[in-house]
Design a protein around this motif. Sequence first.
Motif, short mmCIF file in Angstrom:
data_model
loop_
_atom_site.label_atom_id
_atom_site.label_comp_id
_atom_site.label_asym_id
_atom_site.label_seq_id
_atom_site.Cartn_x
_atom_site.Cartn_y
_atom_site.Cartn_z
N ILE A 17 3.18 10.74 5.45
CA ILE A 17 2.91 10.58 6.82
C ILE A 17 4.06 10.77 7.60
CG2 ILE A 17 1.27 8.84 8.50
CD1 ILE A 17 0.22 10.73 6.44
N ALA A 18 5.22 9.97 7.68
CA ALA A 18 6.56 9.56 8.30
C ALA A 18 6.89 11.25 8.86
CB ALA A 18 7.26 9.06 8.26
N PHE A 19 7.50 12.64 7.22
CA PHE A 19 7.43 13.51 7.71
C PHE A 19 6.59 14.53 8.66
CE2 PHE A 19 7.43 18.02 6.01
CZ PHE A 19 8.41 18.45 6.07
N ALA A 20 5.41 14.14 8.25
CA ALA A 20 4.67 14.41 9.76
C ALA A 20 4.20 14.55 11.05
CB ALA A 20 3.18 14.67 8.75
N VAL A 21 4.47 13.43 11.47
CA VAL A 21 4.92 12.93 12.54
C VAL A 21 6.08 13.54 12.96
CG1 VAL A 21 4.95 11.14 13.78
CG2 VAL A 21 3.18 11.41 12.18
N LEU A 22 7.46 13.18 12.18
CA LEU A 22 8.75 13.47 12.65
C LEU A 22 8.65 15.02 12.73
CD1 LEU A 22 11.08 11.63 10.27
CD2 LEU A 22 10.80 11.61 12.97
N GLY A 44 15.25 4.51 8.56
CA GLY A 44 15.13 4.58 6.85
C GLY A 44 14.58 5.81 6.52
N ALA A 45 13.09 5.77 7.22
CA ALA A 45 12.03 6.79 6.12
C ALA A 45 13.00 7.76 5.85
CB ALA A 45 10.96 7.02 7.06
#
Length: 306
Positions: A17-22, A44-45
């Motif tokens: 999810i963090a990747f998609a938002v980034l 960190g993610a």
Amino acid sequence: MTIKENDFRKIDLNLLIAFAVLFREQSVSLAANKLHLGQPAVSGALARLRDMFDDPLFIRSGHRMQPTARASELHTELMPLLEQLQSALFQQAEFCPASAKATVTLGMTDWVEMWLMPKLIPALNQEAPAMRINVVASDPFTDAQRLEGGELDMAISMANESARWLEREVLTSMDVVALWHPQQIAASAPLSLEAYIAHQHVMVNYREANGSQTDTLLAKLGQTRHISYTTPHFAALPGLLMQMPALATVPAGLSESWQRTWGLAASPVPVEVPPFEVALLWHQRHNSDAALMWLRGFIQRLVNAA
């Protein structure tokens, strides 16, 4: 395809999810704001994502973080999967009765089928024409066991079970009535107690019982009735009443149609027999079954409107 569990040991869904938002925001600070996290947590993610995929993923260029070729490939592959996962986890499928194809197995006695199905099936054909109802003969003594075992999806029953897994919704409360054929018995309603016990009776029994609640209540009054014939099938009673001078005590739901079809006469039973409840029973595991829950409400509305 067989899932290889070890391939997922390093995967954290939150990282994806963090990747998609980034990828969308191209900024750690903006992504942190969207994810309601601090910038150190998102940094960190990103570090864990880079380690996971062995690629920088995002390269700083001015005020933006440009995705690498590997990041673009991952985004193209992952987004449809994440959207599908989101739908599966959080969006319950809507049930459209007009187009739904489903088969529901209902357990019931023959009198419940005679009382309810002539009203239910025509109405159901209008609302859900592709839904199939599979009726299985059952009785109140075995309904809960068969629901637990998966033989039935739902039962329409007089059973009053209290198992933790059992859902029970009362459809209606019903009296019993006495029926006879006027050509066989010259009597008028309401029957007196004397007239009721003077005639022979035909009775439906379950599990070869010799009497019913009516007989228990008569015994408390010091009275008995003569039962000359017992059967497990309510459907046998109208033909018998046409041919012999006997009374049958049956659920009131059968009275109107039997009077109209067979020319029978009806009277309240001259004993204070408490009304009994007819209820829908189902296992809690079916609470998320859209077709079954829709049918449950449909049956309830149909009975309430009658």
